[in-house]
Write an enzyme that holds these catalytic residues in place. Structure first.
Site, PDB file in Angstrom:
ATOM      1  CG  MET A 178      -2.022  -1.034   1.154  1.00 13.38           C
ATOM      2  SD  MET A 178      -3.121  -0.964   2.585  1.00 13.38           S
ATOM      3  CE  MET A 178      -3.973   0.603   2.331  1.00 13.38           C
ATOM      4  CB  SER A 230       4.233   0.920  -3.344  1.00 10.19           C
ATOM      5  OG  SER A 230       3.222   0.253  -4.068  1.00 10.19           O
ATOM      6  CD  GLU A 241      -7.139  -0.962  -4.785  1.00  7.48           C
ATOM      7  OE1 GLU A 241      -6.682  -1.936  -4.158  1.00  7.48           O
ATOM      8  OE2 GLU A 241      -6.771   0.213  -4.583  1.00  7.48           O
ATOM      9  CB  ALA A 242      -5.653  -6.988  -9.733  1.00  9.46           C
ATOM     10  CB  CYS A 253       9.691   1.769   6.348  1.00 13.21           C
ATOM     11  SG  CYS A 253       9.382   1.173   8.019  1.00 13.21           S
ATOM     12  CB  CYS A 312      11.527  -1.825   5.851  1.00 10.54           C
ATOM     13  SG  CYS A 312      11.986  -1.798   7.587  1.00 10.54           S
ATOM     14  CB  CYS A 318       9.671  -1.597  10.633  1.00 11.43           C
ATOM     15  SG  CYS A 318      11.130  -0.556  10.855  1.00 11.43           S
TER      16      CYS A 318
HETATM   17  N1  ADP Z   1       4.693   5.964   3.327  1.00 12.18           N
HETATM   18  C1  ADP Z   1       4.521   6.377   2.073  1.00 12.18           C
HETATM   19  N2  ADP Z   1       5.384   6.001   1.107  1.00 12.18           N
HETATM   20  C2  ADP Z   1       5.229   6.446  -0.157  1.00 12.18           C
HETATM   21  N3  ADP Z   1       4.201   7.250  -0.570  1.00 12.18           N
HETATM   22  C3  ADP Z   1       3.299   7.638   0.344  1.00 12.18           C
HETATM   23  C4  ADP Z   1       3.415   7.227   1.701  1.00 12.18           C
HETATM   24  N4  ADP Z   1       2.375   7.782   2.376  1.00 12.18           N
HETATM   25  C5  ADP Z   1       1.655   8.495   1.483  1.00 12.18           C
HETATM   26  N5  ADP Z   1       2.182   8.409   0.250  1.00 12.18           N
HETATM   27  C6  ADP Z   1       1.601   9.039  -0.942  1.00 12.18           C
HETATM   28  O1  ADP Z   1       0.919   8.013  -1.669  1.00 12.18           O
HETATM   29  C7  ADP Z   1       1.143   8.212  -3.053  1.00 12.18           C
HETATM   30  C8  ADP Z   1       0.918   6.894  -3.805  1.00 12.18           C
HETATM   31  O2  ADP Z   1      -0.470   6.665  -3.839  1.00 12.18           O
HETATM   32  P1  ADP Z   1      -1.109   5.492  -4.691  1.00 12.18           P
HETATM   33  O3  ADP Z   1      -0.640   5.551  -6.109  1.00 12.18           O
HETATM   34  O4  ADP Z   1      -2.602   5.573  -4.469  1.00 12.18           O
HETATM   35  O5  ADP Z   1      -0.487   4.191  -3.989  1.00 12.18           O
HETATM   36  P2  ADP Z   1      -0.998   2.671  -3.995  1.00 12.18           P
HETATM   37  O6  ADP Z   1      -2.004   2.517  -5.111  1.00 12.18           O
HETATM   38  O7  ADP Z   1       0.226   1.851  -4.216  1.00 12.18           O
HETATM   39  O8  ADP Z   1      -1.591   2.427  -2.644  1.00 12.18           O
HETATM   40  C9  ADP Z   1       2.571   8.728  -3.123  1.00 12.18           C
HETATM   41  O9  ADP Z   1       2.831   9.468  -4.296  1.00 12.18           O
HETATM   42  C10 ADP Z   1       2.665   9.617  -1.884  1.00 12.18           C
HETATM   43  O10 ADP Z   1       2.260  10.944  -2.178  1.00 12.18           O
HETATM   44  C1  LIG Z   2      -2.927  -5.262   3.068  1.00  8.46           C
HETATM   45  C2  LIG Z   2      -4.416  -5.356   2.879  1.00  8.46           C
HETATM   46  C3  LIG Z   2      -5.116  -4.319   2.307  1.00  8.46           C
HETATM   47  N1  LIG Z   2      -6.457  -4.393   2.155  1.00  8.46           N
HETATM   48  C4  LIG Z   2      -7.179  -3.272   1.541  1.00  8.46           C
HETATM   49  C5  LIG Z   2      -6.888  -1.918   2.113  1.00  8.46           C
HETATM   50  C6  LIG Z   2      -7.144  -0.993   0.953  1.00  8.46           C
HETATM   51  O1  LIG Z   2      -8.563  -0.728   0.939  1.00  8.46           O
HETATM   52  C7  LIG Z   2      -6.758  -1.833  -0.276  1.00  8.46           C
HETATM   53  C8  LIG Z   2      -5.384  -1.525  -0.808  1.00  8.46           C
HETATM   54  O2  LIG Z   2      -5.349  -0.269  -1.393  1.00  8.46           O
HETATM   55  P1  LIG Z   2      -4.035   0.416  -2.057  1.00  8.46           P
HETATM   56  O3  LIG Z   2      -4.595   1.119  -3.260  1.00  8.46           O
HETATM   57  O4  LIG Z   2      -3.063  -0.662  -2.418  1.00  8.46           O
HETATM   58  O5  LIG Z   2      -3.499   1.355  -1.045  1.00  8.46           O
HETATM   59  O6  LIG Z   2      -6.759  -3.186   0.191  1.00  8.46           O
HETATM   60  C9  LIG Z   2      -7.148  -5.524   2.546  1.00  8.46           C
HETATM   61  O7  LIG Z   2      -8.378  -5.625   2.371  1.00  8.46           O
HETATM   62  N2  LIG Z   2      -6.457  -6.561   3.116  1.00  8.46           N
HETATM   63  C10 LIG Z   2      -5.122  -6.517   3.297  1.00  8.46           C
HETATM   64  O8  LIG Z   2      -4.537  -7.513   3.837  1.00  8.46           O
HETATM   65 ZN    ZN Z   3      11.383   0.154   8.635  1.00  9.66          ZN
END
Ligand code: ADP
Ligand SMILES: Cc1cn([C@H]2C[C@H](O)[C@@H](COP(=O)(O)O)O2)c(=O)[nH]c1=O
Ligand code: ZN
Length: 189
Positions: free
Chosen positions: A22, A24, A93-94, A149, A181, A184
């Site tokens: 999440m 990333s 969200e695959a 992290c 990480c 942690c």
């Molecule tokens: N701990 C973190 N590490 C990296 N990015 C973070 C963190 N917390 C918030 N962000 C924000 O989240 C954005 C990425 O969001 P998003 O593309 O929706 O991620 P994902 O779909 O992988 O959950 C980054 O560009 C940054 O602005």
């Molecule tokens: C680790 C994990 C995540 N989820 C849920 C939480 C969020 O709603 C999505 C992930 O969203 P992102 O776009 O990758 O930030 O998945 C879950 O249901 N179960 C899990 O173990």
């Molecule tokens: Zn760490």
């Protein structure tokens, strides 16, 4: 950074997977690729699981609140008729979709469609999540992204759940999860 391959005018299909923890940047990277495909005048359709109602029922929204319109899905098979005439298909969200998704993506790629899929590779317990690991096996291109992290600032590969809830499916944001990480994540609390 991922650059679209060029097959000198001949349109082949293929599968790209964007995975990681999440926060990333999976959704941002998916949006970037789809935006570029639209700039290239390609016909693009975007899908997400209907159960992901976190921000909006129809929009895909990144943690930075950028959004694109998408079609909510109950089952991955619904994509097949809806992708008729498309050149690029995006799926976010695959991890929440069913186990038929890899076969559906294979069929789309076989039709000549570029398929771009984003999803969590691991759940909060570090287990392979839903159809994503199977998609990774079938993908032509894989991008693994890393968050920061929240404990130490290193590279995060895990999504640490801050609550004691043990159900695999638990929608949430920073209220419930933080990227960590390996060290942690294993330390816990
Ligand atoms: N701990 C973190 N590490 C990296 N990015 C973070 C963190 N917390 C918030 N962000 C924000 O989240 C954005 C990425 O969001 P998003 O593309 O929706 O991620 P994902 O779909 O992988 O959950 C980054 O560009 C940054 O602005
Ligand atoms: C680790 C994990 C995540 N989820 C849920 C939480 C969020 O709603 C999505 C992930 O969203 P992102 O776009 O990758 O930030 O998945 C879950 O249901 N179960 C899990 O173990
Ligand atoms: Zn760490």
């Amino acid at each position: 950074m991922f650059i679209e391959p060029s097959f000198s005018g001949t349109r082949y299909g293929w599968i790209e997977v964007i995975c990681g923890s999440m926060f990333s940047g999976k959704t941002e990277e998916l949006m970037r690729r789809l935006r570029r495909a639209r700039i290239a005048n390609l016909k693009v359709k975007v899908f997400k699981p209907a159960l992901d109602t976190r921000y909006d029922e129809q929009q895909i929204v990144s943690h930075d609140e950028h959004m694109i319109r998408s079609i909510p899905l109950e089952h991955s098979r619904q994509i097949l008729p809806l992708a008729e005439g498309m050149e690029v298909v995006g799926i976010d969200e695959a991890q929440f979709l069913d186990q038929e998704l890899p076969a559906v993506c294979d069929e789309l790629a076989g039709r000549g469609i570029r398929v771009v899929v984003a999803g969590l590779d691991m759940d909060f317990e570090g287990r392979p999540f839903g159809p994503v690991p199977f998609l990774l096996a079938k993908a032509d291109f894989v991008t693994k992204l890393h968050a920061i992290c929240m404990q130490c600032g290193d590279m995060a590969t895990y999504s640490y759940r801050k609550s004691g809830d043990k159900s695999t499916l638990l929608l949430g944001e920073k209220d419930l999860y933080e990227p960590r990480c390996r060290r942690c994540y294993l330390l816990g609390q």
